[in-house]
Scaffold this active site. Structure first.
Site, PDB file in Angstrom:
ATOM      1  CB  THR A  63      41.415  36.604   7.437  1.00 60.52           C
ATOM      2  OG1 THR A  63      40.461  37.606   7.794  1.00 60.52           O
ATOM      3  CG2 THR A  63      41.255  36.273   5.961  1.00 60.52           C
ATOM      4  CB  CYS A 102      28.617  36.246  17.594  1.00 61.49           C
ATOM      5  SG  CYS A 102      28.712  35.626  15.900  1.00 61.49           S
ATOM      6  CG  ASN A 103      25.989  37.608  13.651  1.00 67.16           C
ATOM      7  OD1 ASN A 103      26.487  38.656  14.044  1.00 67.16           O
ATOM      8  ND2 ASN A 103      26.543  36.865  12.713  1.00 67.16           N
ATOM      9  CD  GLU A 129      26.152  31.162   9.017  1.00 68.95           C
ATOM     10  OE1 GLU A 129      26.956  30.233   9.151  1.00 68.95           O
ATOM     11  OE2 GLU A 129      25.358  31.520   9.899  1.00 68.95           O
ATOM     12  N   GLY A 183      50.787  35.864   8.530  1.00 71.70           N
ATOM     13  CA  GLY A 183      49.845  36.347   9.532  1.00 71.70           C
ATOM     14  C   GLY A 183      49.260  35.173  10.291  1.00 71.70           C
ATOM     15  CB  ALA A 184      48.906  33.958  13.296  1.00 75.44           C
ATOM     16  CD  GLN A 237      26.337  29.270  15.345  1.00 74.87           C
ATOM     17  OE1 GLN A 237      25.511  29.794  14.591  1.00 74.87           O
ATOM     18  NE2 GLN A 237      27.452  29.891  15.694  1.00 74.87           N
ATOM     19  CB  SER A 266      23.190  33.782   8.046  1.00 78.51           C
ATOM     20  OG  SER A 266      22.763  32.597   8.683  1.00 78.51           O
TER      21      SER A 266
END
Length: 420
Positions: free
Chosen positions: A193, A50-51, A114, A189-190, A120, A109
């Protein structure tokens, strides 16, 4: 042959461009096949996250190399060169080697250090192995890179401190409670995070996990993955007393957990301490909760302070990691240059062997036809000497003619003329 790395990443291009240059997992095999059809490309690896989208190649160096590769990339993704050129970066030789090692070690990164990027890179390498698109140099480079990334992880503290909100929340819980194995956790929450928090907590083997969400359906998949119980938001009041740790991250415009709710839970728990970590903006937990005895409330700002402290520690570790990368990239380039010498020596020996074989065959044929043996041997020695010294003699003459004394001395050294 030279090694080349080119690509775009979060530093050079916005997501609107990165998403148009990405390679989906299903298209990697086709991309590699197309890439290797390019005349100058001998091997390749495609890394697409994605980056970043990056190509690691072994190529024949030519003046129009960059233009050919830009044309391929743009044709493949149906883009114009003007859209891509300004965002592309290029690394050759040692710079390409050190860039890959930095990427795999998490030094390039978005979140410094990370660990996900190494997996990857390994996946991209495995794809190229499966499609047989690796040159020998690329295969050796990636294997070396994996050992370098492992060394960075084991010899530095670059991955030791929390630098994400989710990880920081779990780190805080582990700092306050020595062990999580006997504790119950309520996650409110779901979203992404909370998903990360739940996975971190599962790794630390909490006793029981409850996920509270507006709808059960959204939370059920995560609960199944981490072995949690699912409740709805209205059920929190009845179940709050069961939780030792509460971590909340929703998009609710109003607080979900109020002071009165916590007071009732503490009374039911006979004032056993409760840790509240509110990582929502706007806040999910009323600030007044933090004023209650045995209720310890931390906000997202408190976590940011932890993250900033830990990021400073990672920055210090990154200096040590960069030193490792620099050293190992130089070691790899030394090996790569030696491989060039091995190939040259092999070609030179092969050429000499071919001359020897041809001239020996002619000499033996002459002897079989009755020629004088001594004369044949002398003639063989004479012709063999002339053939073997012909190319070096021409090089010596050319160097002398050009007045290139440095090259002349180099040739003398290589021929052993100054050895005693």
């Amino acid at each position: 042959m030279t090694l080349l790395a080119l690509g775009i990443n979060h530093k050079t291009a916005p997501v609107s461009l990165r998403e148009r240059v990405t390679f989906s997992p299903e298209s990697i095999d086709q991309a590699l096949a197309s890439l290797l059809q390019q005349p100058l490309v001998q091997g390749g690896v495609v890394l697409s996250t994605c980056n970043r989208t990056e190509l690691y190649l072994s190529v024949e160096q030519q003046e129009n190399l960059h233009e050919q590769l830009i044309a391929w990339l743009c044709n493949y993704h149906k883009l114009s060169p003007d859209e891509v050129k300004k965002s592309l970066y290029w690394h050759h030789g040692n710079d390409a080697v050190s860039h890959l090692m930095r990427v795999a070690s998490g030094l390039d990164s978005l979140v410094l250090g990370e660990p996900q990027i190494l997996g990857q890179v390994k996946k991209a390498f495995a794809e190229s192995q499966r499609e047989q698109s690796l040159s020998g140099e690329l295969e050796r480079l990636f294997q070396k890179t994996f050992s370098v990334a492992k060394r960075v992880r084991t010899e530095t503290e670059i991955g030791a401190s929390a630098v994400s909100v989710a990880f920081a929340a779990c780190t805080l819980a582990r700092q306050i409670f020595e062990s999580l194995s006997e504790l119950n956790v309520l996650l409110v929450g779901a979203g992404e995070t909370i998903e990360l928090v739940a996975r971190h907590l599962r790794e630390h083997q909490v006793k029981h996990m409850i996920i509270a969400n507006r709808t059960r359906e959204r939370a059920q998949a995560l609960a199944t993955e981490v072995g949690a119980e699912v409740i709805t938001l209205p059920e929190i009041d009845a179940r709050l007393a069961d939780a030792d740790i509460i971590i909340s991250s929703t998009a609710s415009p109003l607080p979900i957990i109020g002071k009165g709710m916590v007071e009732r839970a503490l009374k039911s728990r006979r004032n056993q301490p409760m840790l509240f970590v509110d990582i929502a903006v706007p806040r999910d937990i009323e600030p007044e909760v933090g004023k209650l005895s045995n209720a310890y409330l931390y906000s997202v700002d408190d976590l940011q302070a932890i993250i900033q402290h830990n990021m400073a520690q990672r920055q210090a570790a990154a200096v040590q990691a960069e030193s490792i990368v620099q050293q190992e990239s130089m070691n790899f380039m030394t090996w790569l240059r030696a491989q060039g010498a091995v190939e040259t020596i092999r070609d030179y020996r092969s050429q000499a062997e071919q001359v020897r074989s041809e001239m020996t065959a002619k000499a033996l044929a002459a002897i079989e036809q009755g020629a004088n043996v001594e004369q044949v041997v002398n003639e063989l020695a004479h012709k063999l000497t002339n053939r073997l010294i012909h190319a070096p003699t021409k090089s010596l003459q050319q160097a002398a003619s050009d007045g290139d004394m440095e090259r002349l001395q180099l040739l003398r050294d290589s021929l052993g003329l100054d050895q005693h």
